[in-house]
Scaffold this active site. Structure first.
Site, short mmCIF file in Angstrom:
data_model
loop_
_atom_site.label_atom_id
_atom_site.label_comp_id
_atom_site.label_asym_id
_atom_site.label_seq_id
_atom_site.Cartn_x
_atom_site.Cartn_y
_atom_site.Cartn_z
N ASP A 253 14.51 61.48 -39.85
CA ASP A 253 13.92 61.02 -41.10
C ASP A 253 13.04 62.17 -41.56
OD1 ASP A 253 11.91 59.90 -42.91
OD2 ASP A 253 12.63 57.93 -42.28
N THR B 45 17.89 59.76 -45.63
CA THR B 45 18.41 58.49 -46.14
C THR B 45 19.89 58.55 -46.47
OG1 THR B 45 16.24 57.88 -47.04
CG2 THR B 45 18.15 56.79 -48.01
#
Length: 327
Positions: A58, A15
């Site tokens: 991710d 993130t």
């Protein structure tokens, strides 16, 4: 604790550096320039080298191969002369990677600090730069060799941290688990950061009311080499289910490493307290003491991945190697 002067930054995605895409937030390159701008604005005086670890992911897609790639890149950087490492990582599996690296990098003579963010660096009010700059400052001031996790102003032990919240900035903490175990006098032969590892077929299975022998057998039939069984309380389970006990006992005889941890956030597996615990552990389960799920899984990976025999893995699994089991 020596102040880090030549930092290696390894960016894996997550993130912290994500940008908006047609499908939502996704890992993106180009983070080095953004980080340099922030360090310059802060007036940070530090030699540092930046490397992206492809493919940027991710962290929900984290696999053992990624752990091995991270460990190899870190060792290579240290051998080139870097005296500290900052690893930028997504938060979903950040604690798992911190724990795995704690065991993959045993004996590494420099500190490794992992951090990430709950909101991308470009978002208003993001925790990205406070976490990154805080981790850099901690390294400049001096961090002990070993693996650590820095988040929301706290420097946590890499093999003790867990993610407890999915939306708050104080997402990580060290669980208040009882830690009493024999400490290893030295790093066992063939387990330090120079040891080559390979992927391992591991599984984690929480006990629940109604779990059946067939459930466990089906999982074991997938070729599992190590099974972490998350028991109730201090290590109890359905000790009156003979079929379940027989499945575990047979798996252990086949060479499967069986480990028992506690489902409780402040749990600690103890042998001999309850009959239900004693009968379960008698199948061959090795108590994980107060280790977290992340630490127990990472430790099994490091031990089995080094090619150790079942009895060797069981011996060293129950010994504190880097502070995961003892204060």
């Amino acid at each position: 604790m020596n102040a880090v002067k030549n930092l290696f930054v390894l960016y894996t995605g997550g993130t912290i550096g994500m940008l908006q895409s047609a499908c939502g937030l996704a890992p993106a390159g180009g983070f080095e320039a953004r980080m340099r701008e922030q360090l310059d604005a802060q007036g940070t005086v530090l030699d540092w080298c930046f490397q992206e670890l492809p493919p940027l992911i991710d962290s929900a897609n984290m696999r053992q191969a990624n752990w091995l790639a991270m460990g190899a890149a870190i060792v290579e950087a240290v051998e080139r002369g870097h005296d500290g490492v900052l690893l930028l990582h997504g938060t979903d599996t950040l604690a798992y990677s911190a724990a795995a690296l704690s065991f993959l990098l045993l004996g590494l003579p420099v500190p490794v600090v992992l951090t990430g963010a709950m909101l991308p660096a470009g978002n208003e009010g993001s925790d990205a730069w406070p976490n990154l700059l805080g981790a850099v400052t901690a390294l400049q001031q001096g961090v002990a060799p070993g693996v650590h996790l820095y988040f929301n102003g706290q420097l946590l032990h890499g093999a003790r941290a867990s993610k407890l919240r999915s939306e708050a900035f104080d997402a990580f903490a060290e669980l208040p688990r009882r830690r009493e175990a024999e400490r290893a006098a030295k790093i066992p032969a063939g387990l330090d950061y120079r040891t080559r590892r390979q992927p391992v077929n591991l599984a984690v299975l929480p006990l629940f009311p109604g779990i059946a022998a067939g459930h466990v057998q089906a999982l074991l039939d997938s070729g599992v080499q190590g099974l972490l069984l998350e028991c109730y309380g201090s290590g109890t389970g359905p000790a009156d289910d003979q079929a379940l006990l027989d499945v575990l006992r047979a798996a252990h005889r086949r060479g499967v490493v069986l480990a028992a941890s506690s489902q409780c956030p402040a749990g600690h597996v103890q042998a001999g307290v309850y009959a239900a615990s004693s009968q379960l552990l008698a199948t061959g389960l090795v108590p994980a003491g107060g280790m977290t799920r992340e630490a127990a899984l990472g430790k099994l990976f490091a031990l089995l991945g080094a090619g150790m025999r079942q009895e060797e893995v069981e011996q060293w699994f129950g010994v504190d190697l880097c502070g995961e089991m003892a204060d």
